[in-house]
Scaffold this active site. Structure first.
Site, mmCIF file in Angstrom:
data_model
loop_
_atom_site.group_PDB
_atom_site.id
_atom_site.type_symbol
_atom_site.label_atom_id
_atom_site.label_comp_id
_atom_site.label_asym_id
_atom_site.label_seq_id
_atom_site.Cartn_x
_atom_site.Cartn_y
_atom_site.Cartn_z
ATOM 1 N N SER A 158 54.636 -58.172 114.196
ATOM 2 C CA SER A 158 54.659 -58.192 115.643
ATOM 3 C C SER A 158 53.641 -59.286 115.961
ATOM 4 O O SER A 158 52.763 -59.466 115.599
ATOM 5 C CB SER A 158 54.115 -56.879 116.130
ATOM 6 N N TYR A 183 47.948 -49.800 116.385
ATOM 7 C CA TYR A 183 49.328 -50.384 115.991
ATOM 8 C C TYR A 183 49.105 -51.721 115.566
ATOM 9 O O TYR A 183 49.859 -52.220 114.514
ATOM 10 C CB TYR A 183 50.377 -50.354 117.452
#
Length: 245
Positions: free
Chosen positions: A142, A155
């Site tokens: 990501s 995350y």
């Protein structure tokens, strides 16, 4: 297309979002796709759509938190098609929230899916790739692994781990195996469904409607990495909306 046609590609998290888009695109370009996700109904519907369009693929319910599920998915590819060319470790969740909310169960879920799921995929496919003398890992990270923002500490930590594990794997892989990290920016998926914090979820949905990319953009990046000649290893692709800071 010539670098994709006939390849056997396992995709986790294939029932929606980036995984689904990748499955459709790769099947359209001639890959034989092996689809894994927890939502079997959606998986079966996707496999049917691929078959109706003239493509080829199979599916199996797969929870990447379970090592045996990844082993069975890789075995399914080999049993059905006799080999495995690519494993796309794509399954991921993002129940983001401020650390002050102490959503420890969410933290544990992200570690189990986003990190352990990738490791279990590597454990399932690496011995096979070594025995075959070829293979390609495509791991979804990501842009959160590149830029840390509030509410995304855990995350982002999991996605930084994916990048680190992938780089270590690339260095150990030798000249027969390939390793690619795909780092998507804000993408129009159902990732918000995994969010348990109402405020973070609402903000994510609003931003997604405003400027998120279609998952096809990431599917094309995955296809680009896969279609390269065997001696070309695409290390990482970062794809983000032009409106994303």
């Amino acid at each position: 297309m010539l670098g994709i046609k006939g390849k056997v590609v396992v995709i986790t998290g294939a029932s929606s979002g980036i995984g689904r888009a990748a499955a459709l695109l790769l099947a359209e370009r001639g890959a034989k796709v092996v689809l894994g996700a927890r939502g079997l109904d959606r998986l079966e519907a996707l496999a049917t759509r691929i078959a109706d369009a003239g493509g080829e693929g199979v599916c199996a319910r797969t929870d990447v938190r379970q090592r045996d599920d990844l082993a069975k998915l890789v075995k399914l590819a080999c049993d059905r098609y006799g080999k495995l060319d690519v494993l796309v470790n794509n399954a991921g969740i993002a129940p983001i929230s401020p650390l002050d909310e102490l959503r420890v169960e969410d933290w544990e879920d992200m570690i189990d899916v986003n990190i352990k799921g990738v490791l279990y995929g590597i454990a399932a496919a690496l011995p096979l790739f070594r025995a075959q003398g070829f293979g390609h890992f495509v791991n979804t990270a990501s842009t959160a692994a590149h830029r840390i923002v509030p509410n995304q500490a855990v995350y982002a930590g999991t996605k930084i781990a994916v990048r680190a594990i992938s780089e270590g794997l690339r260095q150990e892989a030798g000249d027969k195996l390939r390793v690619t990290v795909i780092s998507p920016g804000f993408t129009r998926t159902n990732l918000a469904e995994s969010m348990t914090g109402p405020k973070a979820k609402a903000q994510t949905v609003a931003s997604m409607d405003k400027f998120a990319m279609p998952p096809d953009a990431i599917a094309r990046a995955i296809a680009f990495a896969i279609e390269q000649p065997a001696e070309v290893d695409v290390g990482e692709i970062v794809v983000r909306p032009t409106a994303q800071g």
